[in-house]
Write a protein that holds these residues in place. Structure first.
Motif, PDB file in Angstrom:
ATOM      1  N   LYS A  24       0.865  -1.185   0.000  1.00 35.38           N
ATOM      2  CA  LYS A  24       0.000   0.000   0.000  1.00 35.38           C
ATOM      3  C   LYS A  24       0.889   1.219   0.000  1.00 35.38           C
ATOM      4  O   LYS A  24       1.948   1.235   0.633  1.00 35.38           O
ATOM      5  CB  LYS A  24      -0.888   0.012   1.236  1.00 35.38           C
ATOM      6  CG  LYS A  24      -2.142  -0.796   1.096  1.00 35.38           C
ATOM      7  CD  LYS A  24      -3.356   0.047   1.482  1.00 35.38           C
ATOM      8  CE  LYS A  24      -4.663  -0.642   1.176  1.00 35.38           C
ATOM      9  NZ  LYS A  24      -5.306  -0.109  -0.020  1.00 35.38           N
ATOM     10  N   GLY A  53      -2.855  15.240   6.306  1.00 38.92           N
ATOM     11  CA  GLY A  53      -3.675  14.616   5.256  1.00 38.92           C
ATOM     12  C   GLY A  53      -3.431  15.289   3.912  1.00 38.92           C
ATOM     13  O   GLY A  53      -3.251  16.498   3.824  1.00 38.92           O
ATOM     14  N   ASP A  81     -14.608  14.573   2.627  1.00 36.44           N
ATOM     15  CA  ASP A  81     -15.058  15.848   2.083  1.00 36.44           C
ATOM     16  C   ASP A  81     -14.427  16.168   0.728  1.00 36.44           C
ATOM     17  O   ASP A  81     -15.104  16.593  -0.202  1.00 36.44           O
ATOM     18  CB  ASP A  81     -14.727  16.963   3.077  1.00 36.44           C
ATOM     19  CG  ASP A  81     -15.417  16.732   4.401  1.00 36.44           C
ATOM     20  OD1 ASP A  81     -16.663  16.698   4.411  1.00 36.44           O
ATOM     21  OD2 ASP A  81     -14.720  16.565   5.423  1.00 36.44           O
ATOM     22  N   VAL A 123      -1.779   8.380  -7.871  1.00 37.09           N
ATOM     23  CA  VAL A 123      -2.179   9.731  -8.262  1.00 37.09           C
ATOM     24  C   VAL A 123      -0.976  10.652  -8.074  1.00 37.09           C
ATOM     25  O   VAL A 123      -0.314  10.610  -7.032  1.00 37.09           O
ATOM     26  CB  VAL A 123      -3.352  10.214  -7.381  1.00 37.09           C
ATOM     27  CG1 VAL A 123      -3.652  11.678  -7.646  1.00 37.09           C
ATOM     28  CG2 VAL A 123      -4.579   9.352  -7.600  1.00 37.09           C
ATOM     29  N   SER A 147     -16.910  11.584  14.540  1.00 39.99           N
ATOM     30  CA  SER A 147     -15.741  11.604  13.651  1.00 39.99           C
ATOM     31  C   SER A 147     -15.565  12.946  12.973  1.00 39.99           C
ATOM     32  O   SER A 147     -14.481  13.282  12.524  1.00 39.99           O
ATOM     33  CB  SER A 147     -15.904  10.538  12.573  1.00 39.99           C
ATOM     34  OG  SER A 147     -16.929  10.925  11.665  1.00 39.99           O
TER      35      SER A 147
HETATM   36  C1  LIG Z   1      -8.837  12.334  13.445  1.00 39.14           C
HETATM   37  C2  LIG Z   1      -9.109  12.351  11.974  1.00 39.14           C
HETATM   38  C3  LIG Z   1     -10.160  13.107  11.500  1.00 39.14           C
HETATM   39  C4  LIG Z   1     -10.420  13.150  10.143  1.00 39.14           C
HETATM   40  N1  LIG Z   1     -11.459  13.911   9.722  1.00 39.14           N
HETATM   41  C5  LIG Z   1     -11.745  13.946   8.407  1.00 39.14           C
HETATM   42  C6  LIG Z   1     -12.825  14.734   7.913  1.00 39.14           C
HETATM   43  O1  LIG Z   1     -13.514  15.423   8.662  1.00 39.14           O
HETATM   44  N2  LIG Z   1     -13.059  14.712   6.586  1.00 39.14           N
HETATM   45  C7  LIG Z   1     -12.296  13.994   5.713  1.00 39.14           C
HETATM   46  O2  LIG Z   1     -12.540  14.031   4.518  1.00 39.14           O
HETATM   47  N3  LIG Z   1     -11.266  13.247   6.146  1.00 39.14           N
HETATM   48  C8  LIG Z   1     -10.967  13.212   7.459  1.00 39.14           C
HETATM   49  N4  LIG Z   1      -9.909  12.447   7.889  1.00 39.14           N
HETATM   50  C9  LIG Z   1      -9.136  11.662   6.916  1.00 39.14           C
HETATM   51  C10 LIG Z   1      -8.061  12.486   6.299  1.00 39.14           C
HETATM   52  O3  LIG Z   1      -8.646  13.405   5.444  1.00 39.14           O
HETATM   53  C11 LIG Z   1      -7.059  11.623   5.556  1.00 39.14           C
HETATM   54  O4  LIG Z   1      -5.851  12.282   5.678  1.00 39.14           O
HETATM   55  C12 LIG Z   1      -7.300  11.400   4.094  1.00 39.14           C
HETATM   56  O5  LIG Z   1      -8.541  10.782   3.893  1.00 39.14           O
HETATM   57  C13 LIG Z   1      -6.252  10.514   3.472  1.00 39.14           C
HETATM   58  O6  LIG Z   1      -5.122  11.241   3.120  1.00 39.14           O
HETATM   59  P1  LIG Z   1      -3.688  10.765   3.572  1.00 39.14           P
HETATM   60  O7  LIG Z   1      -2.727  11.594   2.828  1.00 39.14           O
HETATM   61  O8  LIG Z   1      -3.603  10.795   5.032  1.00 39.14           O
HETATM   62  O9  LIG Z   1      -3.655   9.281   2.968  1.00 39.14           O
HETATM   63  P2  LIG Z   1      -3.137   7.906   3.564  1.00 39.14           P
HETATM   64  O10 LIG Z   1      -3.828   7.583   4.820  1.00 39.14           O
HETATM   65  O11 LIG Z   1      -1.670   7.882   3.589  1.00 39.14           O
HETATM   66  O12 LIG Z   1      -3.620   6.935   2.439  1.00 39.14           O
HETATM   67  C14 LIG Z   1      -4.969   6.630   2.238  1.00 39.14           C
HETATM   68  C15 LIG Z   1      -5.122   5.623   1.111  1.00 39.14           C
HETATM   69  O13 LIG Z   1      -4.838   6.228  -0.127  1.00 39.14           O
HETATM   70  C16 LIG Z   1      -3.721   5.598  -0.768  1.00 39.14           C
HETATM   71  N5  LIG Z   1      -2.941   6.680  -1.339  1.00 39.14           N
HETATM   72  C17 LIG Z   1      -2.411   7.738  -0.694  1.00 39.14           C
HETATM   73  N6  LIG Z   1      -1.836   8.571  -1.546  1.00 39.14           N
HETATM   74  C18 LIG Z   1      -2.002   8.027  -2.774  1.00 39.14           C
HETATM   75  C19 LIG Z   1      -1.631   8.433  -4.080  1.00 39.14           C
HETATM   76  N7  LIG Z   1      -1.000   9.567  -4.297  1.00 39.14           N
HETATM   77  N8  LIG Z   1      -1.960   7.638  -5.103  1.00 39.14           N
HETATM   78  C20 LIG Z   1      -2.626   6.483  -4.910  1.00 39.14           C
HETATM   79  N9  LIG Z   1      -3.009   6.051  -3.708  1.00 39.14           N
HETATM   80  C21 LIG Z   1      -2.684   6.816  -2.655  1.00 39.14           C
HETATM   81  C22 LIG Z   1      -3.055   4.812   0.313  1.00 39.14           C
HETATM   82  O14 LIG Z   1      -2.418   3.704  -0.205  1.00 39.14           O
HETATM   83  C23 LIG Z   1      -4.195   4.452   1.207  1.00 39.14           C
HETATM   84  O15 LIG Z   1      -4.843   3.325   0.715  1.00 39.14           O
HETATM   85  C24 LIG Z   1      -9.626  12.409   9.236  1.00 39.14           C
HETATM   86  C25 LIG Z   1      -8.567  11.644   9.715  1.00 39.14           C
HETATM   87  C26 LIG Z   1      -8.300  11.608  11.069  1.00 39.14           C
HETATM   88  C27 LIG Z   1      -7.153  10.794  11.556  1.00 39.14           C
END
Ligand SMILES: Cc1cc2nc3c(=O)[nH]c(=O)nc-3n(C[C@H](O)[C@H](O)[C@H](O)COP(=O)(O)OP(=O)(O)OC[C@H]3O[C@@H](n4cnc5c(N)ncnc54)[C@H](O)[C@@H]3O)c2cc1C
Lengths: 784, 289
Positions: free
Chosen positions: B29, B110, B124, B167, B191
């Motif tokens: 992943k 994120g 979102d 991506v 959440s």
């Molecule tokens: C406490 C908390 C509250 C949150 N509240 C919200 C909220 O209110 N609204 C909301 O929308 N989200 C919320 N989130 C989620 C947050 O937005 C995440 O950060 C986001 O959904 C995923 O982004 P990331 O960069 O952290 O991805 P990761 O967690 O690193 O990855 C997520 C998935 O995407 C894949 N991935 C990552 N980058 C790529 C890429 N470039 N190409 C292909 N696959 C990829 C990974 O392999 C994995 O499967 C929350 C998270 C937490 C911990």
């Protein structure tokens, strides 16, 4: 001018620098040589028979030292302690359990086996290798359904899930209801749900156990509120003499009652340490905390209240269904009976009150004391009852409260429940809160908003609670508190308290008491706690009792030392002890202020001893136990304003005023802190929180993604004020404040939401969908 | 809350990340901000044997104007999006959407690429990306391709990404004049993800009538879903309260509704309409300038 008195001043907490700079030591910070880690395998079912457990693969996993199941504990580790087992069934073993499930699992998270491994990760990985063959059984999660004859049984041998029932005769209350109605009065009835909550302290539970085989001494570090009770009960559970068990409670990141318990993991870690000869650490993770650490509340209340047309309440009848969950923890069985029923009258002089109760087992986590412990439920009943009367009669809820309050001149006052309240001035607190919030203007604004179709509500909560336990006989063991006070040869004061502060700030307030009494700077006073070796006896911190009981023990110990120091000073000054006074850290002779010795000089003389007069023992040290003669009854009025978004059902808390009376305030800053945190938890119950299980006993709120904690961004600034009505039952005049905010807040918000919707009652929590549905209904059938 | 054992591979370039992805296949992943993936791993709902950290790849975090497109690198964090002047100028919905995600810690970690790749139906950012009709640039073992946002989201946690693809960039076409956009959400009280949310983009003609509308619902359904019926009902109309309310009442049409303890299907459907009404009115107001 002398040193300014510290008691009553808002000095900052002395414990904070180490806490906010990361220098405090919590259980998880401990690393002992050779330490092993424990992980707990838990039931994925709400109710199931265990056909077999195969631990072979787990035992072979890398780094795994041992795997234990209930079989291994048989005859070695006793049952989880219960403070006050109730007849008829609990005294016969119903709801009792060993640290690991045997034969059946009875709730989601029920511990089944433990892995002891060289790393925390290895221990966790090995859990997945244990094979348990379960036969799922029908579960029951609703206590009213559980009480039905055809319900699935948790303890088949008892033929029922109802552990006990309290049903006094109803003749008198029936008569009062009939008479009230015959005289043109009203009787209002309402079923209310006081939902299950997860205490959720910032620090989860944790334990480290170390056993020295050579001298058979067990040391337990535990994130606990009760070091001494833990020592005593754990010793019994493990068959060790008390003196071979030492409990150390390091920094504790919040308890809220959930750490007023002896849990399976403490005995399990101890057992593993004794078997392996290695220290064993277990740290609860957040999902475990939400699933298996005790939950609070979970009562269903049937409230019936009778009143005259003028709003004078003539009788109150309450039936409580208390959901115990699957097993008994320390106080599980007595919360409703011992803490809710005696307080159902609130601050109201109700001539006749009746309380009955069923306590029922269900396939859920055990319930127990959570901030307020039965009293929030009582305050909720009383406050909702008064609001029901106000609503039925079309009267202002403030007016109905005024009519029914116990009057200041009636104290000490025996309530219809038999509970005797110490002191109070309920009107004053209500008047002050109304003034502070601008009650009449708000009612005018509300009328305007209503005319525009907007939903605004005002809620009042005039609560009273019972604190400072406890007097002899109230509980199965005396709830005294101890204080050992020592003045060393440099004149520094060391206070060893048997209480176990874990965020309340007694390292500050107890030092304030001693510094003032001795007339020395607070820097010269140190408050120590949380080690059963340095303070051999104590009862711990819970129930808003620590200042009233533990603070008084400190005060009394200081008085004893002062007397001894006066005798020594008199000898040094060649005066009579009766003529010696202590002021600003100096002992002087009345009428001859130039003839003086300092506090430090007397302390040195006492400790060096060479110059002491005959008959005076060397040293300056005393241990005092204080057991109060009666309980204290803090009270106050909280008023809040809510607005409801008609489109979404969201409730916005707009203003919140709290006027609290906890007797004398030793430190207003700490009082405010307790009130703030308490209000947040009370508002949390009203607006956000709730543990939810599905029909099969699956926990649906096993992470903070689903269990809604209140956030600062959702709360208004709190506007605080107070009145001061000292208690006559301790020399400090203090009543207790740790739970006041939580007890007061829920009914205040509940009243405001019902008021906004124009309804007699709406069940908490006010989740947006619940409120939205009510609004939809109201819009579909406009009120006549 | 301890994840299963995994091997950690920090990638220093997109090529290296893709090579690692090809090498480990289904066992691997990508790790970006980790704020969806790590919690899932800690609950052991995901147990990848290999974690390929793309978070340290240089040059994947940017917001650039390129002719008639604003290009946003996949590793751009919500915090960066929230504060971007360029985005605020053209697409108010993006910073607005970023600002209601989680808390500051979440927004600092994120990434936009992580959010859309994860395709959480309650998230979102997928709504805003879809409403703005972005193009998603994807790189894989067979080179680069571009996927329209409307074709990218296929279902709950499911996207058009092929095995081995990642991506790299999200490209937002500059909007015509008199375009406004907005995001509203009803947050789950636990959440704070969306129980229902709406990203709306509207363009008004010189006479104030709606000449283009793009409305996407988050949270209520099993994926971020275009509310075509709402869009159709807005076209050619003056966007007054009554018109918008009527149009928004179609918000749940075509949604495959979700249901949980935070909202029934019925409630989510209604909230989709409420959020749509609010987002469209706000977008229209912004379009008017
Ligand atoms: C406490 C908390 C509250 C949150 N509240 C919200 C909220 O209110 N609204 C909301 O929308 N989200 C919320 N989130 C989620 C947050 O937005 C995440 O950060 C986001 O959904 C995923 O982004 P990331 O960069 O952290 O991805 P990761 O967690 O690193 O990855 C997520 C998935 O995407 C894949 N991935 C990552 N980058 C790529 C890429 N470039 N190409 C292909 N696959 C990829 C990974 O392999 C994995 O499967 C929350 C998270 C937490 C911990």
């Amino acid at each position: 001018m002398g040193i300014a008195a510290l008691v009553g001043t808002p000095i900052k907490r002395r414990e904070d620098p180490r806490l906010i700079t990361g220098q405090a030591t919590y259980v998880d910070d401990l690393k002992l040589p050779g330490m092993l880690y424990m992980a707990v395998l838990r039931s994925p079912y709400g109710h199931a028979r265990i056909r077999s457990i195969n631990t072979e693969a787990a035992k072979q996993a890398p780094g795994v030292v041992a795997v234990y199941t209930a079989q291994d504990l048989k005859g070695v580790v006793g049952n989880i302690p219960v403070a006050a087992p109730l007849p008829p069934h609990i005294t016969n073993g119903m709801g009792r359990r060993g640290p690991l499930a045997e034969g059946k699992v009875r709730f989601y998270g029920d511990p089944v086996a433990v892995v002891i491994a060289e790393s925390r990760y290895g221990a966790r990985d090995a859990l997945d290798l244990i094979e348990v063959d379960y036969e799922p059984l029908p579960a029951v999660v609703d206590p009213e359904k559980a009480a039905q004859p055809d319900a699935p049984l948790l303890y088949e041998e008892f033929g029922t899930n109802v552990a006990a029932s309290v049903r006094p005769p109803t003749d008198e209350i029936d008569r009062v209801f009939a008479e009230t109605q015959a005289n043109g009065g009203i009787v209002v009835r309402q079923r209310m749900v006081n939902q299950r909550l997860a205490p959720s302290p910032m620090e989860t539970r944790g334990v480290v156990a170390e056993f020295r085989k050579a001298d058979r001494t067990l040391t337990i570090w535990s994130s606990s509120q009760i070091p001494h009770l833990l020592r005593n009960y754990l010793a019994e559970q493990l068959g060790l003499p008390q003196h071979q068990v030492r409990v150390i409670v390091p920094e504790v990141g919040g308890g809220f009652g959930c750490k007023l318990n002896i849990y399976p993991e403490e005995a399990l870690a101890a057992f593993a340490a004794m078997k392996t000869g290695h220290p064993v650490k277990w740290i609860e993770d957040r999902s475990e905390n939400l699933a298996v650490t005790i939950h609070g509340r979970d009562q269903i209340n049937y409230v019936e209240v009778a009143a005259t047309r003028d709003g004078k309440i003539t009788g109150l009848k309450v039936h409580v269904v208390s959901d115990l969950g699957a097993y008994l923890q320390f106080f599980t069985d007595v919360i409703a009976i011992a803490f809710t029923l005696p307080m159902i009258c609130g601050c109201y002089d109700i001539p006749v009150a009746y309380g009955s109760c069923d306590i029922v087992f269900t396939n859920k986590a055990p319930t127990d004391a959570y901030r307020g412990a039965g009293r929030p439920e009582a305050a909720y009943i009383a406050e909702r009852a008064v609001d029901l009367v106000a609503h039925a009669l079309g009267k202002d809820p403030a007016e109905v409260r005024m009519i029914n309050f116990v009057k200041p001149e009636q104290f000490p006052h025996k309530m219809a429940t038999g509970t005797v309240y110490d002191s109070g001035n309920y009107q004053l607190a209500l008047e002050k809160a109304m003034q502070l919030i601008g009650y009449q203007q708000l009612r005018a604004e509300q009328a305007q908003k209503r005319a525009q179709g907007k939903l605004m509500g005002i809620g009042i909560s005039s609560y009273v609670e019972i604190c400072g336990i406890g007097p002899k006989g109230l509980t199965p063991f005396g709830l005294y508190e101890s204080a050992r006070v020592r003045v060393d040869q440099s004149g520094d004061v060391l206070i060893y308290t048997g209480a176990s502060p874990h965020g309340q700030g007694e390292e500050t307030t107890f030092a304030q008491i001693a510094a003032d009494e001795f007339g020395i700077p607070i820097e010269r006073v140190l408050v120590l706690h949380g080690d059963t070796d340095s303070t051999p006896e104590g009862r711990g911190t819970y129930g808003s009792r620590t200042t009233a009981v533990g603070g008084t023990a400190v005060y009394n110990a200081v008085q004893k030392l002062k007397e001894k120091m006066k005798q020594i000073a008199a000898h040094m000054l060649e005066a009579s002890p009766a003529d010696v006074t202590l002021e600003d850290g100096k002992f002087s002779v009345a009428g001859a202020p130039q003839k003086a010795v300092t506090f430090a000089e007397v302390a040195a003389a006492a400790n060096f001893s060479n110059t002491l007069p005959p008959g005076i023992e060397p040293g300056l040290e005393t241990t005092v136990f204080f057991e109060p003669e009666a309980c204290t009854f803090p009270f106050g009025t909280h008023i809040c304003v809510v607005e409801i978004d008609k489109d979404t059902g969201e409730v916005h808390l707009r203003r919140y005023v709290a006027v609290d009376d906890c007797g004398r305030q030793l430190n207003p800053l700490l009082v405010a802190g307790q009130i703030h945190g308490g209000i947040v938890q009370g508002v949390g119950q009203a607006l956000f929180e709730g543990v939810v299980y599905d029909e099969n006993g699956q926990l649906l709120t096993s992470t903070f993604m689903d269990y809604a904690m209140p956030l600062a961004s959702e709360l208004p600034p709190f506007e605080l004020d107070h009145t001061v009505t000292p208690t006559p039952y301790n020399p400090l005049g203090v009543k207790g404040v740790g739970e006041a905010g939580t007890i007061a807040a829920t009914p205040a918000v509940a009243g405001a939401v019902a008021d906004a919707l124009g309804l007699p009652h709406v069940d908490i929590p006010f989740t947006p969908e619940r409120i939205w549905r009510i609004i939809q209904q109201q819009q579909a059938q406009p009120q006549a | 809350m301890i994840p299963a054992t995994f091997e950690y591979h920090p990638a220093s370039s997109v090529d290296e990340a893709i090579a690692l992805l090809s090498q480990y296949g289904d066992d691997a992943k990508l790790l970006a901000g980790g704020h969806s993936l790590i919690p899932t791993m800690k609950l052991r709902l995901a147990q990848p044997a290999h974690l390929i950290d793309i978070g340290r790849i240089p040059g994947l975090s940017y917001i650039r104007e390129e002719g008639n497109v604003v290009a946003v690198g996949a590793l751009t964090t919500y915090a960066t999006i929230e504060r971007s002047e360029v985005l605020r100028r053209y697409f108010a919905v993006l910073p607005e959407c970023a600002s209601v995600i989680g808390d500051p810690q979440v927004r600092n970690r994120g990434t936009i690429g992580g959010s859309i790749s994860h395709a959480d139906p309650s998230a979102d950012m997928p709504g805003a990306v879809r409403a703005l009709k972005a193009e998603i640039r994807v790189r894989g073992p067979n080179g680069e391709r571009t996927v329209a946002a409307d074709d990218f989201f296929l279902g709950t946690f499911t996207t058009a990404l092929e095995p081995g693809e990642m991506v790299t960039e999200i490209r937002f076409p500059l909007p015509p004049a008199r375009t406004g956009s907005a995001y509203t959400k009803l947050a789950n009280k636990a959440s704070h993800y969306a129980v229902a949310g709406c990203a709306a983009v509207v363009t008004l003609g010189a006479d104030g009538a709606c000449t283009a509308a793009s409305v996407v619902i988050t949270g209520a359904g099993t994926m971020p879903t275009r509310a075509s019926a709402v869009e159709a009902a807005l076209m050619g109309k003056q966007l007054d309260e009554a018109t918008v309310a009527e149009a928004a009442s179609h918000a749940a049409e075509g949604l495959e509704l979700m249901e949980d303890i935070h909202g029934s299907k019925q409630y989510r459907a209604q909230m989709a309409a409420v959020m749509a009404r609010r987002a469209i009115l706000k977008a229209a107001e912004r379009a008017r300038g």
